[in-house]
Design an enzyme around this catalytic site. Sequence first.
Site, PDB file in Angstrom:
ATOM      1  N   THR A   1     -12.569 -82.294   1.021  1.00  0.00           N
ATOM      2  CA  THR A   1     -12.580 -81.375  -0.367  1.00  0.00           C
ATOM      3  C   THR A   1     -12.736 -82.373  -1.538  1.00  0.00           C
ATOM      4  O   THR A   1     -13.326 -83.563  -1.175  1.00  0.00           O
ATOM      5  CB  THR A   1     -11.117 -80.721  -0.530  1.00  0.00           C
ATOM      6  OG1 THR A   1     -11.100 -79.610  -1.639  1.00  0.00           O
ATOM      7  CG2 THR A   1     -10.004 -82.100  -1.529  1.00  0.00           C
TER       8      THR A   1
ATOM      9  N   LYS B   1     -16.812 -83.587   0.219  1.00  0.00           N
ATOM     10  CA  LYS B   1     -18.115 -82.518   1.240  1.00  0.00           C
ATOM     11  C   LYS B   1     -19.228 -82.535   1.599  1.00  0.00           C
ATOM     12  O   LYS B   1     -19.554 -82.855   2.644  1.00  0.00           O
ATOM     13  CB  LYS B   1     -17.382 -81.447   0.797  1.00  0.00           C
ATOM     14  CG  LYS B   1     -16.191 -80.440   0.659  1.00  0.00           C
ATOM     15  CD  LYS B   1     -16.047 -79.764   0.008  1.00  0.00           C
ATOM     16  CE  LYS B   1     -14.866 -78.596   0.019  1.00  0.00           C
ATOM     17  NZ  LYS B   1     -14.803 -77.225  -0.007  1.00  0.00           N
TER      18      LYS B   1
ATOM     19  N   ASP C   1     -15.221 -72.813   4.989  1.00  0.00           N
ATOM     20  CA  ASP C   1     -15.359 -72.263   3.591  1.00  0.00           C
ATOM     21  C   ASP C   1     -15.765 -70.820   4.090  1.00  0.00           C
ATOM     22  O   ASP C   1     -14.917 -70.181   3.277  1.00  0.00           O
ATOM     23  CB  ASP C   1     -15.476 -72.789   2.312  1.00  0.00           C
ATOM     24  CG  ASP C   1     -15.078 -74.317   2.038  1.00  0.00           C
ATOM     25  OD1 ASP C   1     -13.865 -74.145   2.231  1.00  0.00           O
ATOM     26  OD2 ASP C   1     -15.420 -74.807   2.023  1.00  0.00           O
TER      27      ASP C   1
ATOM     28  N   GLY D   1     -21.165 -68.134  -9.867  1.00  0.00           N
ATOM     29  CA  GLY D   1     -21.398 -69.269  -9.428  1.00  0.00           C
ATOM     30  C   GLY D   1     -22.268 -69.609  -8.759  1.00  0.00           C
ATOM     31  O   GLY D   1     -23.007 -69.145  -8.100  1.00  0.00           O
ATOM     32  N   ALA D   2     -23.069 -70.436  -8.448  1.00  0.00           N
ATOM     33  CA  ALA D   2     -23.744 -71.604  -6.988  1.00  0.00           C
ATOM     34  C   ALA D   2     -23.243 -73.048  -6.540  1.00  0.00           C
ATOM     35  O   ALA D   2     -23.764 -73.583  -6.621  1.00  0.00           O
ATOM     36  CB  ALA D   2     -25.571 -71.117  -8.003  1.00  0.00           C
TER      37      ALA D   2
ATOM     38  N   ALA E   1     -18.628 -73.465  -3.178  1.00  0.00           N
ATOM     39  CA  ALA E   1     -17.926 -72.161  -2.335  1.00  0.00           C
ATOM     40  C   ALA E   1     -18.824 -71.274  -2.556  1.00  0.00           C
ATOM     41  O   ALA E   1     -19.108 -70.900  -1.221  1.00  0.00           O
ATOM     42  CB  ALA E   1     -16.861 -72.371  -3.197  1.00  0.00           C
TER      43      ALA E   1
HETATM   44  P1  ATR Z   1     -17.629 -75.704  -6.153  1.00  0.00           P
HETATM   45  O1  ATR Z   1     -18.836 -76.413  -4.899  1.00  0.00           O
HETATM   46  O2  ATR Z   1     -16.037 -75.788  -6.031  1.00  0.00           O
HETATM   47  O3  ATR Z   1     -18.083 -74.289  -5.940  1.00  0.00           O
HETATM   48  P2  ATR Z   1     -18.415 -76.831  -8.211  1.00  0.00           P
HETATM   49  O4  ATR Z   1     -20.718 -77.173  -7.743  1.00  0.00           O
HETATM   50  O5  ATR Z   1     -18.046 -77.693  -9.309  1.00  0.00           O
HETATM   51  O6  ATR Z   1     -18.154 -75.940  -7.536  1.00  0.00           O
HETATM   52  O7  ATR Z   1     -18.890 -75.077  -8.896  1.00  0.00           O
HETATM   53  C1  ATR Z   1     -19.239 -74.676 -10.046  1.00  0.00           C
HETATM   54  C2  ATR Z   1     -19.743 -73.883 -10.239  1.00  0.00           C
HETATM   55  O8  ATR Z   1     -18.735 -73.313 -11.351  1.00  0.00           O
HETATM   56  C3  ATR Z   1     -21.115 -73.890 -10.931  1.00  0.00           C
HETATM   57  O9  ATR Z   1     -22.113 -72.394 -10.279  1.00  0.00           O
HETATM   58  C4  ATR Z   1     -20.697 -73.311 -12.261  1.00  0.00           C
HETATM   59  O10 ATR Z   1     -21.843 -73.016 -13.284  1.00  0.00           O
HETATM   60  P3  ATR Z   1     -23.551 -74.413 -13.538  1.00  0.00           P
HETATM   61  O11 ATR Z   1     -24.078 -74.353 -11.886  1.00  0.00           O
HETATM   62  O12 ATR Z   1     -24.105 -73.351 -14.442  1.00  0.00           O
HETATM   63  O13 ATR Z   1     -22.870 -75.421 -13.688  1.00  0.00           O
HETATM   64  C5  ATR Z   1     -19.996 -72.695 -12.850  1.00  0.00           C
HETATM   65  N1  ATR Z   1     -19.141 -72.998 -13.923  1.00  0.00           N
HETATM   66  C6  ATR Z   1     -18.136 -73.964 -13.719  1.00  0.00           C
HETATM   67  N2  ATR Z   1     -17.694 -73.998 -15.761  1.00  0.00           N
HETATM   68  C7  ATR Z   1     -18.782 -73.205 -15.572  1.00  0.00           C
HETATM   69  C8  ATR Z   1     -18.238 -72.315 -17.475  1.00  0.00           C
HETATM   70  N3  ATR Z   1     -17.630 -72.876 -18.411  1.00  0.00           N
HETATM   71  N4  ATR Z   1     -18.706 -71.434 -17.715  1.00  0.00           N
HETATM   72  C9  ATR Z   1     -20.182 -70.641 -16.233  1.00  0.00           C
HETATM   73  N5  ATR Z   1     -19.616 -71.222 -15.424  1.00  0.00           N
HETATM   74  C10 ATR Z   1     -19.070 -72.066 -15.434  1.00  0.00           C
END
Ligand code: ATR
Length: 282
Positions: free
Chosen positions: A62, A66, A102, A131-132, A135
């Site tokens: 995790t 990863k 996942d 999100g990007a 996940a």
């Molecule tokens: P994971 O691998 O678990 O998906 P990550 O790679 O840290 O986690 O991705 C976090 C996601 O949450 C990203 O899409 C991030 O947006 P950015 O690409 O703009 O960073 C989004 N995210 C985290 N905090 C945020 C916030 N306060 N407002 C909007 N988007 C947020």
Amino acid sequence: MYNLGLIGYPIKHSLSPWIHEGFFLRANLTGQYSIFEINPDQSFAEEVNKLKDQNIHGFNVTVPYKQMIIKFLDEIDSEAEKMGAVNTVCNENGKWIGYNTDGNGYLRALKHKFPTIFNDKMETKRVLIFGAGGAARGIYYAMMSKGFKHIDLANRTVASAQKILELKNKYTNSSILSLTEAEDKIDTYDMIIQTTSVGMNPEADQSIIEIERLKQGAIVSDIVYQPIETKFLKDAKSLGAHIHYGHSMLLYQAQSAFEKWTGKRLVINDMEKELEQKLKGR
Ligand code: ATR
């Protein structure tokens, strides 16, 4: 006797040992699932080599490892390679093989909750993923591979969403939206999947966008599971959406990993409620 575990940081409070110990019982197998927390201050290579010496049967990976684990593998499954992330490693006759469960876990969880979802004119359904990160990437790829033909992405940073579109096949239409655009167009989507960390405890009063309108019959998922019902899901529920909780993805990605290690696909319908109780007690 299976010797399994999890690497990541911080993972002391992970629910994975509880989940996999439940799986061992259901599968009538003996085994242990241990936590191997690797502090970012430690040498990752050294800690991973210790695992190699232990001859472990397999482990989950995790955050934040990863991607980092990939160079320690002997082989990587093609899907995990496309994803650029591995969450499950199997020791197959001394060779470490990396997989990513996942996206598949998300699809299994979805099918469990909405059994006809993959028969109901998937190609006409409009999907929006918030999100990007890792996940979002896994879920985008899984939804596309399953046959959804219209999958848009909305993210605070538009450029990171662009990277996910490199996975897109020629049968899929995808656009990237800002969060404001997504808010405006939210009623044009049949399925909305929230994959950011926004709304997670202790910031449970937050939501990635304010939902005011939703299409009739829309399905709304949130992969955040602490709290079980995020503000995003609460709002969607109050507008009449079919909601889908994050802890079910946690369970089904674990089911998929367990199957890779042991060859057993377990029926775990009863575990979702138990996991809910466990989360509520935290
Ligand atoms: P994971 O691998 O678990 O998906 P990550 O790679 O840290 O986690 O991705 C976090 C996601 O949450 C990203 O899409 C991030 O947006 P950015 O690409 O703009 O960073 C989004 N995210 C985290 N905090 C945020 C916030 N306060 N407002 C909007 N988007 C947020």
